[in-house]
Design a protein around this motif. Structure first.
Motif, PDB file in Angstrom:
ATOM      1  N   MET A 136     -21.438 -31.015 -30.668  1.00  0.00           N
ATOM      2  CA  MET A 136     -20.603 -30.755 -29.750  1.00  0.00           C
ATOM      3  C   MET A 136     -21.013 -30.378 -28.429  1.00  0.00           C
ATOM      4  SD  MET A 136     -17.401 -28.924 -32.235  1.00  0.00           S
ATOM      5  CE  MET A 136     -17.270 -29.527 -33.993  1.00  0.00           C
ATOM      6  N   ASP A 137     -20.304 -30.583 -27.513  1.00  0.00           N
ATOM      7  CA  ASP A 137     -20.541 -30.174 -26.100  1.00  0.00           C
ATOM      8  C   ASP A 137     -19.601 -29.068 -25.421  1.00  0.00           C
ATOM      9  OD1 ASP A 137     -22.673 -32.057 -26.373  1.00  0.00           O
ATOM     10  OD2 ASP A 137     -21.836 -33.403 -24.906  1.00  0.00           O
ATOM     11  N   LYS A 138     -20.167 -28.424 -24.762  1.00  0.00           N
ATOM     12  CA  LYS A 138     -19.434 -27.283 -23.880  1.00  0.00           C
ATOM     13  C   LYS A 138     -19.871 -27.478 -22.450  1.00  0.00           C
ATOM     14  CE  LYS A 138     -16.561 -23.302 -23.442  1.00  0.00           C
ATOM     15  NZ  LYS A 138     -15.213 -23.445 -23.831  1.00  0.00           N
ATOM     16  N   THR A 139     -18.959 -27.506 -21.466  1.00  0.00           N
ATOM     17  CA  THR A 139     -19.529 -27.518 -20.045  1.00  0.00           C
ATOM     18  C   THR A 139     -18.792 -26.432 -19.626  1.00  0.00           C
ATOM     19  OG1 THR A 139     -19.589 -30.043 -20.369  1.00  0.00           O
ATOM     20  CG2 THR A 139     -19.859 -29.055 -18.119  1.00  0.00           C
ATOM     21  N   MET A 140     -19.623 -25.808 -18.394  1.00  0.00           N
ATOM     22  CA  MET A 140     -19.277 -24.608 -17.676  1.00  0.00           C
ATOM     23  C   MET A 140     -19.963 -24.763 -16.511  1.00  0.00           C
ATOM     24  SD  MET A 140     -21.182 -22.112 -20.460  1.00  0.00           S
ATOM     25  CE  MET A 140     -20.960 -23.604 -21.436  1.00  0.00           C
ATOM     26  N   CYS A 141     -19.266 -23.918 -15.468  1.00  0.00           N
ATOM     27  CA  CYS A 141     -20.199 -23.700 -14.224  1.00  0.00           C
ATOM     28  C   CYS A 141     -20.624 -22.029 -13.956  1.00  0.00           C
ATOM     29  CB  CYS A 141     -18.983 -23.769 -13.220  1.00  0.00           C
ATOM     30  SG  CYS A 141     -19.727 -23.847 -11.424  1.00  0.00           S
ATOM     31  N   ILE A 142     -21.818 -22.022 -13.813  1.00  0.00           N
ATOM     32  CA  ILE A 142     -22.422 -20.868 -13.854  1.00  0.00           C
ATOM     33  C   ILE A 142     -22.947 -20.593 -12.399  1.00  0.00           C
ATOM     34  CG2 ILE A 142     -24.405 -19.344 -14.510  1.00  0.00           C
ATOM     35  CD1 ILE A 142     -24.149 -20.916 -17.464  1.00  0.00           C
ATOM     36  N   GLN A 143     -22.405 -19.492 -11.539  1.00  0.00           N
ATOM     37  CA  GLN A 143     -22.912 -19.490 -10.306  1.00  0.00           C
ATOM     38  C   GLN A 143     -23.109 -20.720  -9.417  1.00  0.00           C
ATOM     39  OE1 GLN A 143     -26.410 -16.942 -10.569  1.00  0.00           O
ATOM     40  NE2 GLN A 143     -25.170 -15.061 -10.836  1.00  0.00           N
ATOM     41  N   GLY A 144     -21.871 -21.535  -9.612  1.00  0.00           N
ATOM     42  CA  GLY A 144     -21.998 -22.889  -8.948  1.00  0.00           C
ATOM     43  C   GLY A 144     -22.985 -23.943  -9.679  1.00  0.00           C
ATOM     44  N   ALA A 145     -23.316 -23.737 -10.451  1.00  0.00           N
ATOM     45  CA  ALA A 145     -24.128 -24.714 -11.304  1.00  0.00           C
ATOM     46  C   ALA A 145     -23.793 -25.283 -12.698  1.00  0.00           C
ATOM     47  CB  ALA A 145     -25.378 -24.451 -11.613  1.00  0.00           C
ATOM     48  N   ARG A 146     -23.536 -26.588 -12.743  1.00  0.00           N
ATOM     49  CA  ARG A 146     -22.785 -27.089 -13.844  1.00  0.00           C
ATOM     50  C   ARG A 146     -23.886 -27.223 -14.970  1.00  0.00           C
ATOM     51  NH1 ARG A 146     -21.296 -32.423 -13.349  1.00  0.00           N
ATOM     52  NH2 ARG A 146     -19.759 -32.321 -14.931  1.00  0.00           N
ATOM     53  N   ILE A 147     -23.387 -26.207 -16.233  1.00  0.00           N
ATOM     54  CA  ILE A 147     -24.349 -26.237 -17.308  1.00  0.00           C
ATOM     55  C   ILE A 147     -23.581 -26.814 -18.343  1.00  0.00           C
ATOM     56  CG2 ILE A 147     -25.494 -24.675 -18.613  1.00  0.00           C
ATOM     57  CD1 ILE A 147     -26.654 -24.753 -15.768  1.00  0.00           C
ATOM     58  N   ALA A 148     -24.388 -27.736 -19.334  1.00  0.00           N
ATOM     59  CA  ALA A 148     -23.532 -28.206 -20.569  1.00  0.00           C
ATOM     60  C   ALA A 148     -24.458 -27.761 -21.796  1.00  0.00           C
ATOM     61  CB  ALA A 148     -23.583 -29.663 -20.494  1.00  0.00           C
ATOM     62  N   PHE A 149     -23.866 -27.193 -22.608  1.00  0.00           N
ATOM     63  CA  PHE A 149     -24.518 -26.590 -23.947  1.00  0.00           C
ATOM     64  C   PHE A 149     -24.303 -28.013 -24.915  1.00  0.00           C
ATOM     65  CE2 PHE A 149     -24.116 -21.890 -23.207  1.00  0.00           C
ATOM     66  CZ  PHE A 149     -25.774 -21.892 -22.808  1.00  0.00           C
ATOM     67  N   ARG A 150     -25.392 -28.372 -25.369  1.00  0.00           N
ATOM     68  CA  ARG A 150     -24.992 -29.524 -26.477  1.00  0.00           C
ATOM     69  C   ARG A 150     -25.431 -28.682 -27.814  1.00  0.00           C
ATOM     70  NH1 ARG A 150     -26.851 -35.590 -25.526  1.00  0.00           N
ATOM     71  NH2 ARG A 150     -24.785 -35.408 -24.451  1.00  0.00           N
ATOM     72  N   ILE A 151     -24.519 -28.563 -28.587  1.00  0.00           N
ATOM     73  CA  ILE A 151     -24.628 -27.998 -29.774  1.00  0.00           C
ATOM     74  C   ILE A 151     -24.984 -28.608 -30.922  1.00  0.00           C
ATOM     75  CG2 ILE A 151     -23.817 -25.623 -30.837  1.00  0.00           C
ATOM     76  CD1 ILE A 151     -22.161 -25.266 -28.626  1.00  0.00           C
ATOM     77  N   TRP A 152     -26.020 -28.506 -31.734  1.00  0.00           N
ATOM     78  CA  TRP A 152     -26.163 -29.033 -32.914  1.00  0.00           C
ATOM     79  C   TRP A 152     -26.175 -28.233 -34.061  1.00  0.00           C
ATOM     80  CZ3 TRP A 152     -29.101 -34.180 -32.710  1.00  0.00           C
ATOM     81  CH2 TRP A 152     -29.515 -34.530 -31.403  1.00  0.00           C
ATOM     82  N   ASP A 153     -25.119 -28.710 -34.974  1.00  0.00           N
ATOM     83  CA  ASP A 153     -24.752 -27.699 -36.193  1.00  0.00           C
ATOM     84  C   ASP A 153     -25.353 -28.791 -37.416  1.00  0.00           C
ATOM     85  OD1 ASP A 153     -23.406 -26.571 -38.243  1.00  0.00           O
ATOM     86  OD2 ASP A 153     -21.636 -27.537 -37.823  1.00  0.00           O
ATOM     87  N   VAL A 154     -26.295 -28.083 -38.151  1.00  0.00           N
ATOM     88  CA  VAL A 154     -26.710 -28.707 -39.347  1.00  0.00           C
ATOM     89  C   VAL A 154     -26.046 -28.459 -40.595  1.00  0.00           C
ATOM     90  CG1 VAL A 154     -29.013 -29.154 -40.579  1.00  0.00           C
ATOM     91  CG2 VAL A 154     -29.050 -28.790 -38.283  1.00  0.00           C
ATOM     92  N   ALA A 155     -25.610 -29.351 -41.352  1.00  0.00           N
ATOM     93  CA  ALA A 155     -25.086 -29.003 -42.570  1.00  0.00           C
ATOM     94  C   ALA A 155     -25.812 -28.085 -43.532  1.00  0.00           C
ATOM     95  CB  ALA A 155     -24.912 -30.282 -43.223  1.00  0.00           C
ATOM     96  N   GLY A 156     -25.114 -27.215 -44.296  1.00  0.00           N
ATOM     97  CA  GLY A 156     -26.025 -26.196 -45.093  1.00  0.00           C
ATOM     98  C   GLY A 156     -26.575 -26.575 -46.150  1.00  0.00           C
ATOM     99  N   GLU A 157     -26.386 -27.514 -46.747  1.00  0.00           N
ATOM    100  CA  GLU A 157     -26.844 -28.203 -47.952  1.00  0.00           C
ATOM    101  C   GLU A 157     -28.596 -28.370 -47.805  1.00  0.00           C
ATOM    102  OE1 GLU A 157     -24.549 -29.806 -46.653  1.00  0.00           O
ATOM    103  OE2 GLU A 157     -23.167 -29.643 -47.884  1.00  0.00           O
ATOM    104  N   LYS A 158     -29.347 -27.776 -48.749  1.00  0.00           N
ATOM    105  CA  LYS A 158     -30.949 -28.070 -48.452  1.00  0.00           C
ATOM    106  C   LYS A 158     -31.443 -29.399 -48.377  1.00  0.00           C
ATOM    107  CE  LYS A 158     -31.882 -23.679 -49.308  1.00  0.00           C
ATOM    108  NZ  LYS A 158     -30.394 -23.241 -48.915  1.00  0.00           N
ATOM    109  N   ARG A 159     -30.582 -30.323 -48.564  1.00  0.00           N
ATOM    110  CA  ARG A 159     -31.120 -31.727 -48.277  1.00  0.00           C
ATOM    111  C   ARG A 159     -30.964 -32.104 -46.690  1.00  0.00           C
ATOM    112  NH1 ARG A 159     -26.163 -32.837 -51.075  1.00  0.00           N
ATOM    113  NH2 ARG A 159     -24.546 -33.562 -49.801  1.00  0.00           N
TER     114      ARG A 159
END
Length: 283
Positions: A136-159
């Motif tokens: 999932m992505d989250k975009t924001m503006c930090i002190q005038g700069a456009r920053i996007a967090f691309r967040i990788w969520d790994v499933a919890g199974e050991k496989r």
């Protein structure tokens, strides 16, 4: 006699020429095989790139400072003067800085709920879901700069350990999550940490305890034991510790603000809180 020597000499030269031709043929054959192998590997690599980029992540447009814009509210609901969340619409990604964050931990501990609380329901609908992986992505503006967090969520199974390399490589921060009401999920954090550090040794480590709203219903002595163990694990991982609740939005935004402040040296600090019965923050 002279004729015999001349014949032998010609035969010798012919043999040398044949050997040279043979060597050239061998080298040419090897060169061709290398070329074919290289082309095959390039084809595979291009296929991987195509597959990895076939889903277009589009970032929501940041409105001009002169217009009305929604602010990224913190956990207290107050505006943050340094950060602005994204709004509806799209704009060019040419000025966008994309940063990768990974989330690791056992299954059924609230990782996805935590992530959806941060990025919002609309972004969840656009998320990229693969086997054992959710992005999932989250975009924001930090002190005038456009920053996007691309967040990788790994499933919890050991496989799902097979997804750790792609999820953690080049990440700027890794969230190691556990359920505050399940001690075994805290113990599993060590294994997730070791696996992630094989692929990334520079990411900011953050230990996040989830389901704080359920945790505070436990007897005080059990709460104290879990807090003590969690703080010990955080020290061992050299990580900052946060207790959070996605249901009540406790410390969810604050964790990502902490990451931004660390990355961009922002004038924002988080207060330490070691009071039993309150959401712990320790560093």
């Amino acid at each position: 006699m002279a004729t015999q020597k001349s014949h032998d000499g010609a035969t010798g030269k012919m043999a040398q020429l044949c050997r040279k031709i043979l060597h050239v043929n061998i080298r040419w054959s090897i060169s061709q095989k290398i070329t074919v192998l290289r082309q095959f590997l390039c084809l595979i690599w291009h296929r991987i790139l195509v597959c990895s980029t076939r889903y277009n992540f589009r970032y929501r447009r940041i409105l001009s400072p002169r217009r009305n814009r929604s602010t990224a509210a913190g956990d207290s609901g107050q505006e943050d003067p340094t950060t602005t969340s994204s709004s509806s619409g799209y704009d060019s990604d040419s000025d966008l800085v994309s940063l990768k964050i990974s989330i690791l931990g056992d299954s059924q501990i609230g990782k996805t709920s935590f992530l959806v609380k941060y990025v919002g329901d609309e972004e969840e609908k656009r998320s990229l879901q693969m086997k054992g992986l959710n992005v999932m992505d989250k975009t924001m503006c930090i002190q005038g700069a456009r920053i996007a967090f691309r967040i990788w969520d790994v499933a919890g199974e050991k496989r799902s350990f097979d997804q750790v390399p792609i999820a953690c490589k080049d990440a700027v921060a890794i969230l190691f999550m556990f359920d505050l009401t399940s001690r075994c999920t805290l113990t599993s954090v060590v294994e997730w940490y070791r696996e992630s550090r094989k692929w990334n040794q520079t990411a900011i480590p953050i230990l996040v305890g989830t389901k704080f709203d359920d945790f505070v219903q436990l007897p005080p002595d059990i709460q104290w034991t879990i807090v003590t163990q969690a703080r010990a694990y955080a020290r061992g991982l050299k990580a900052t510790l946060f207790f959070s609740s996605a249901k009540h939005n406790i410390n969810v935004n604050k964790i990502f603000k902490f990451i931004m402040a660390k990355l961009f040296n922002l004038p924002w600090t988080v207060d330490r809180n070691l009071t039993i019965g309150e959401p712990i923050i320790d560093f």
